[in-house]
Design a protein around this motif. Structure first.
Motif, PDB file in Angstrom:
ATOM      1  N   GLY A 164       7.819  -5.227  -6.081  1.00 55.96           N
ATOM      2  CA  GLY A 164       7.429  -6.397  -5.277  1.00 55.96           C
ATOM      3  C   GLY A 164       8.509  -7.468  -5.241  1.00 55.96           C
ATOM      4  O   GLY A 164       8.303  -8.522  -4.653  1.00 55.96           O
ATOM      5  N   HIS A 206       2.868   4.160  -8.700  1.00 58.71           N
ATOM      6  CA  HIS A 206       3.981   4.901  -9.311  1.00 58.71           C
ATOM      7  C   HIS A 206       4.701   4.097 -10.394  1.00 58.71           C
ATOM      8  O   HIS A 206       5.283   4.692 -11.301  1.00 58.71           O
ATOM      9  CB  HIS A 206       4.923   5.434  -8.221  1.00 58.71           C
ATOM     10  N   MET A 247      -1.098 -16.472  -0.805  1.00 58.04           N
ATOM     11  CA  MET A 247      -1.299 -15.020  -0.941  1.00 58.04           C
ATOM     12  C   MET A 247      -2.500 -14.543  -0.119  1.00 58.04           C
ATOM     13  O   MET A 247      -2.466 -13.472   0.478  1.00 58.04           O
ATOM     14  CB  MET A 247      -1.480 -14.660  -2.418  1.00 58.04           C
ATOM     15  N   GLY A 280       2.343   2.487  -2.441  1.00 61.59           N
ATOM     16  CA  GLY A 280       2.128   3.190  -3.716  1.00 61.59           C
ATOM     17  C   GLY A 280       3.050   2.699  -4.821  1.00 61.59           C
ATOM     18  O   GLY A 280       3.238   3.367  -5.831  1.00 61.59           O
ATOM     19  N   LYS A 281       3.594   1.490  -4.653  1.00 61.02           N
ATOM     20  CA  LYS A 281       4.539   0.944  -5.649  1.00 61.02           C
ATOM     21  C   LYS A 281       3.847   0.748  -7.000  1.00 61.02           C
ATOM     22  O   LYS A 281       4.369   1.139  -8.034  1.00 61.02           O
ATOM     23  CB  LYS A 281       5.124  -0.393  -5.156  1.00 61.02           C
ATOM     24  N   ALA A 292       6.466   8.810   1.333  1.00 56.95           N
ATOM     25  CA  ALA A 292       5.330   8.403   0.495  1.00 56.95           C
ATOM     26  C   ALA A 292       3.986   8.687   1.166  1.00 56.95           C
ATOM     27  O   ALA A 292       2.961   8.152   0.780  1.00 56.95           O
ATOM     28  CB  ALA A 292       5.461   6.931   0.132  1.00 56.95           C
ATOM     29  N   ARG A 309      -0.816 -13.212  -9.534  1.00 62.01           N
ATOM     30  CA  ARG A 309      -2.289 -13.178  -9.662  1.00 62.01           C
ATOM     31  C   ARG A 309      -2.741 -13.679 -11.033  1.00 62.01           C
ATOM     32  O   ARG A 309      -3.804 -14.269 -11.165  1.00 62.01           O
ATOM     33  CB  ARG A 309      -2.822 -11.761  -9.375  1.00 62.01           C
ATOM     34  N   PHE A 337      -9.139   8.408  -2.185  1.00 63.53           N
ATOM     35  CA  PHE A 337      -8.063   9.285  -2.666  1.00 63.53           C
ATOM     36  C   PHE A 337      -8.044   9.513  -4.174  1.00 63.53           C
ATOM     37  O   PHE A 337      -7.725  10.590  -4.640  1.00 63.53           O
ATOM     38  CB  PHE A 337      -6.698   8.734  -2.225  1.00 63.53           C
ATOM     39  N   ARG A 361      -5.446   3.111   3.107  1.00 60.78           N
ATOM     40  CA  ARG A 361      -5.409   3.070   1.635  1.00 60.78           C
ATOM     41  C   ARG A 361      -5.887   1.736   1.092  1.00 60.78           C
ATOM     42  O   ARG A 361      -6.649   1.688   0.127  1.00 60.78           O
ATOM     43  CB  ARG A 361      -3.973   3.285   1.141  1.00 60.78           C
ATOM     44  N   LEU A 362      -5.416   0.632   1.689  1.00 63.45           N
ATOM     45  CA  LEU A 362      -5.713  -0.682   1.102  1.00 63.45           C
ATOM     46  C   LEU A 362      -7.176  -1.059   1.279  1.00 63.45           C
ATOM     47  O   LEU A 362      -7.757  -1.730   0.423  1.00 63.45           O
ATOM     48  CB  LEU A 362      -4.802  -1.761   1.707  1.00 63.45           C
ATOM     49  N   ARG A 372       2.818  11.688   1.111  1.00 59.50           N
ATOM     50  CA  ARG A 372       2.308  12.891   0.440  1.00 59.50           C
ATOM     51  C   ARG A 372       1.345  12.547  -0.694  1.00 59.50           C
ATOM     52  O   ARG A 372       1.061  11.387  -0.941  1.00 59.50           O
ATOM     53  CB  ARG A 372       3.498  13.699  -0.109  1.00 59.50           C
ATOM     54  N   GLN A 397      16.397 -13.300  -1.786  1.00 60.36           N
ATOM     55  CA  GLN A 397      15.948 -12.867  -3.124  1.00 60.36           C
ATOM     56  C   GLN A 397      16.849 -11.745  -3.650  1.00 60.36           C
ATOM     57  O   GLN A 397      17.208 -11.716  -4.830  1.00 60.36           O
ATOM     58  CB  GLN A 397      14.500 -12.379  -3.093  1.00 60.36           C
ATOM     59  N   GLY A 413       0.794  -1.230   0.000  1.00 56.80           N
ATOM     60  CA  GLY A 413       0.000   0.000   0.000  1.00 56.80           C
ATOM     61  C   GLY A 413       0.823   1.275   0.000  1.00 56.80           C
ATOM     62  O   GLY A 413       0.282   2.383   0.038  1.00 56.80           O
ATOM     63  N   THR A 461       5.749  -8.683  -9.314  1.00 56.15           N
ATOM     64  CA  THR A 461       5.608 -10.108  -9.006  1.00 56.15           C
ATOM     65  C   THR A 461       4.196 -10.414  -8.505  1.00 56.15           C
ATOM     66  O   THR A 461       3.650 -11.466  -8.808  1.00 56.15           O
ATOM     67  CB  THR A 461       6.672 -10.569  -7.979  1.00 56.15           C
ATOM     68  N   GLY A 462       3.577  -9.476  -7.792  1.00 59.30           N
ATOM     69  CA  GLY A 462       2.194  -9.689  -7.342  1.00 59.30           C
ATOM     70  C   GLY A 462       1.265  -9.884  -8.537  1.00 59.30           C
ATOM     71  O   GLY A 462       0.454 -10.810  -8.574  1.00 59.30           O
TER      72      GLY A 462
HETATM   73  P1  AP5 Z   1       1.931  -7.448  -4.197  1.00 55.93           P
HETATM   74  O1  AP5 Z   1       0.899  -7.440  -5.239  1.00 55.93           O
HETATM   75  O2  AP5 Z   1       3.329  -7.064  -4.551  1.00 55.93           O
HETATM   76  O3  AP5 Z   1       1.399  -6.561  -3.004  1.00 55.93           O
HETATM   77  P2  AP5 Z   1       2.110  -5.557  -1.977  1.00 55.93           P
HETATM   78  O4  AP5 Z   1       3.571  -5.431  -1.976  1.00 55.93           O
HETATM   79  O5  AP5 Z   1       1.519  -5.982  -0.688  1.00 55.93           O
HETATM   80  O6  AP5 Z   1       1.773  -4.201  -2.486  1.00 55.93           O
HETATM   81  P3  AP5 Z   1       0.406  -3.667  -2.912  1.00 55.93           P
HETATM   82  O7  AP5 Z   1       0.137  -4.010  -4.326  1.00 55.93           O
HETATM   83  O8  AP5 Z   1      -0.648  -4.067  -1.914  1.00 55.93           O
HETATM   84  O9  AP5 Z   1       0.628  -2.109  -2.688  1.00 55.93           O
HETATM   85  P4  AP5 Z   1       1.346  -1.001  -3.559  1.00 55.93           P
HETATM   86  O10 AP5 Z   1       2.541  -0.503  -2.836  1.00 55.93           O
HETATM   87  O11 AP5 Z   1       1.524  -1.430  -4.988  1.00 55.93           O
HETATM   88  O12 AP5 Z   1       0.248   0.146  -3.461  1.00 55.93           O
HETATM   89  P5  AP5 Z   1      -0.752   0.743  -4.561  1.00 55.93           P
HETATM   90  O13 AP5 Z   1      -0.002   1.589  -5.526  1.00 55.93           O
HETATM   91  O14 AP5 Z   1      -1.659  -0.299  -5.097  1.00 55.93           O
HETATM   92  O15 AP5 Z   1       2.036  -8.883  -3.514  1.00 55.93           O
HETATM   93  C1  AP5 Z   1       0.883  -9.632  -3.165  1.00 55.93           C
HETATM   94  C2  AP5 Z   1       1.306 -10.995  -2.616  1.00 55.93           C
HETATM   95  O16 AP5 Z   1       2.035 -11.743  -3.620  1.00 55.93           O
HETATM   96  C3  AP5 Z   1       2.255 -10.971  -1.413  1.00 55.93           C
HETATM   97  O17 AP5 Z   1       1.548 -10.798  -0.205  1.00 55.93           O
HETATM   98  C4  AP5 Z   1       2.919 -12.359  -1.536  1.00 55.93           C
HETATM   99  O18 AP5 Z   1       2.065 -13.373  -1.080  1.00 55.93           O
HETATM  100  C5  AP5 Z   1       3.075 -12.529  -3.040  1.00 55.93           C
HETATM  101  N1  AP5 Z   1       4.385 -12.022  -3.540  1.00 55.93           N
HETATM  102  C6  AP5 Z   1       4.577 -10.977  -4.415  1.00 55.93           C
HETATM  103  N2  AP5 Z   1       5.885 -10.802  -4.639  1.00 55.93           N
HETATM  104  C7  AP5 Z   1       6.544 -11.734  -3.907  1.00 55.93           C
HETATM  105  C8  AP5 Z   1       7.916 -12.032  -3.696  1.00 55.93           C
HETATM  106  N3  AP5 Z   1       8.882 -11.308  -4.298  1.00 55.93           N
HETATM  107  N4  AP5 Z   1       8.227 -13.030  -2.851  1.00 55.93           N
HETATM  108  C9  AP5 Z   1       7.279 -13.767  -2.251  1.00 55.93           C
HETATM  109  N5  AP5 Z   1       5.953 -13.545  -2.399  1.00 55.93           N
HETATM  110  C10 AP5 Z   1       5.585 -12.524  -3.208  1.00 55.93           C
HETATM  111  O19 AP5 Z   1      -1.581   1.734  -3.611  1.00 55.93           O
HETATM  112  C11 AP5 Z   1      -2.464   1.219  -2.623  1.00 55.93           C
HETATM  113  C12 AP5 Z   1      -3.749   2.080  -2.589  1.00 55.93           C
HETATM  114  O20 AP5 Z   1      -3.441   3.386  -2.136  1.00 55.93           O
HETATM  115  C13 AP5 Z   1      -4.406   2.261  -3.960  1.00 55.93           C
HETATM  116  O21 AP5 Z   1      -5.784   2.276  -3.782  1.00 55.93           O
HETATM  117  C14 AP5 Z   1      -3.884   3.631  -4.445  1.00 55.93           C
HETATM  118  O22 AP5 Z   1      -4.809   4.250  -5.312  1.00 55.93           O
HETATM  119  C15 AP5 Z   1      -3.725   4.387  -3.120  1.00 55.93           C
HETATM  120  N6  AP5 Z   1      -2.583   5.314  -3.106  1.00 55.93           N
HETATM  121  C16 AP5 Z   1      -1.327   5.080  -3.559  1.00 55.93           C
HETATM  122  N7  AP5 Z   1      -0.523   6.142  -3.322  1.00 55.93           N
HETATM  123  C17 AP5 Z   1      -1.300   7.053  -2.677  1.00 55.93           C
HETATM  124  C18 AP5 Z   1      -1.044   8.372  -2.143  1.00 55.93           C
HETATM  125  N8  AP5 Z   1       0.162   8.954  -2.212  1.00 55.93           N
HETATM  126  N9  AP5 Z   1      -2.065   9.013  -1.522  1.00 55.93           N
HETATM  127  C19 AP5 Z   1      -3.286   8.449  -1.445  1.00 55.93           C
HETATM  128  N10 AP5 Z   1      -3.584   7.209  -1.954  1.00 55.93           N
HETATM  129  C20 AP5 Z   1      -2.604   6.522  -2.541  1.00 55.93           C
END
Ligand code: AP5
Length: 222
Positions: A92, A23, A60, A19-20, A204, A43, A148, A130-131, A206, A99, A17, A38-39
């Motif tokens: 991710g 961005h 997951m 914002g990876k 992050a 998926r 947001f 956010r999430l 902001r 790794q 969450g 990788t997420g």
């Molecule tokens: P993955 O899909 O990588 O999920 P994550 O790292 O938990 O990250 P998210 O996608 O949840 O968040 P994000 O940082 O991308 O945020 P986003 O931009 O969407 O991984 C899922 C699963 O896969 C893991 O749990 C694991 O099981 C497995 N996995 C993946 N890679 C792996 C690896 N290398 N090894 C082992 N297992 C692995 O933003 C979130 C929300 O906030 C959105 O709604 C967005 O609109 C909002 N937002 C973003 N920035 C802002 C801001 N500045 N202000 C307001 N709102 C904002």
């Protein structure tokens, strides 16, 4: 994309969450690189309905990590694709020290290295907020947030008009486990790249536009 020739390998690091994904999409529109989330790749396998996908889904949905060996093989295969020859955004991955070490080895085999690691620093309370409100377009990985950055039309992707869904692992109990796993397994990577002098830490908390301006400048640095 607008800018070619950077040929960088850049890691986006940060809590779930942070914002990876948000961005990465902006980076991809601007800089000619491949985006390896990788997420999203996992998926995609889950959606295929394969037995392997079913096993991944179980892990997951609990917010645990997939085995390092599986992830390293996946990233090695993806990095070798022609689309990544001009540079790559790693979103991710890596998520554990083994790794990160294996990634160095993989890149070294083709004379490459990680050029920058951008650490998107954010507080736990912020990401829980956010999430909880995140909606995702599954095929592109585009994300929205009803608080947001809402989509133009309720429940629909702005670009394709297709349905948005809520991720299974965005339930509050799973989010809390993902955060625990992040703190114990992933956070140590920040130091791994800091010691190499390639870490860029950004606030992050902001607004997206402000964060994006900073990331853009970091990526453009020589
Ligand atoms: P993955 O899909 O990588 O999920 P994550 O790292 O938990 O990250 P998210 O996608 O949840 O968040 P994000 O940082 O991308 O945020 P986003 O931009 O969407 O991984 C899922 C699963 O896969 C893991 O749990 C694991 O099981 C497995 N996995 C993946 N890679 C792996 C690896 N290398 N090894 C082992 N297992 C692995 O933003 C979130 C929300 O906030 C959105 O709604 C967005 O609109 C909002 N937002 C973003 N920035 C802002 C801001 N500045 N202000 C307001 N709102 C904002």
């Amino acid at each position: 994309c607008q800018e070619e020739g950077l040929k960088k390998r850049i890691i986006l690091l940060g809590m779930p969450g942070a914002g990876k994904g948000t961005h990465s999409a902006k980076m991809l529109a601007r800089f000619c690189m491949c985006h390896l989330s990788t997420g999203d790749l996992l998926r995609e396998e889950v959606r295929s309905g394969s037995d392997f996908g079913k096993r991944l889904k179980g892990i997951m949905d609990r917010g645990e990590l997939i085995e390092d060996e599986v992830m390293c093989n996946l990233i090695k295969y993806q990095l070798a694709k022609p689309a990544c020859a001009n540079g790559a955004i790693l979103d991710g991955f890596p998520r554990t020290i083994p790794q990160a070490q294996k990634l160095d080895e993989i890149l070294k085999q083709s004379g490459q290295q990680i050029d920058q690691a951008i650490f998107m620093n954010v507080k736990e309370d912020t990401v829980i907020d956010r999430l909880g409100g995140r909606w995702t377009h599954l095929t592109s990985g585009r994300t929205y947030n009803y608080k947001f950055n809402p989509p133009k039309q309720y429940g629909k992707d702005d670009i394709t008009g297709e349905e948005l869904i809520q991720r299974e692992d965005d339930k509050e109990s799973t989010i809390r486990n993902r955060l625990r796993v992040y703190q114990s397994k992933t956070f140590p990577i920040v130091d791994y790249y800091r010691k190499r002098n390639i870490l860029h830490e950004i606030n992050a908390e902001r607004q997206v536009d402000e964060i994006w301006r900073e990331i853009k400048n970091i990526v453009k640095q020589k």
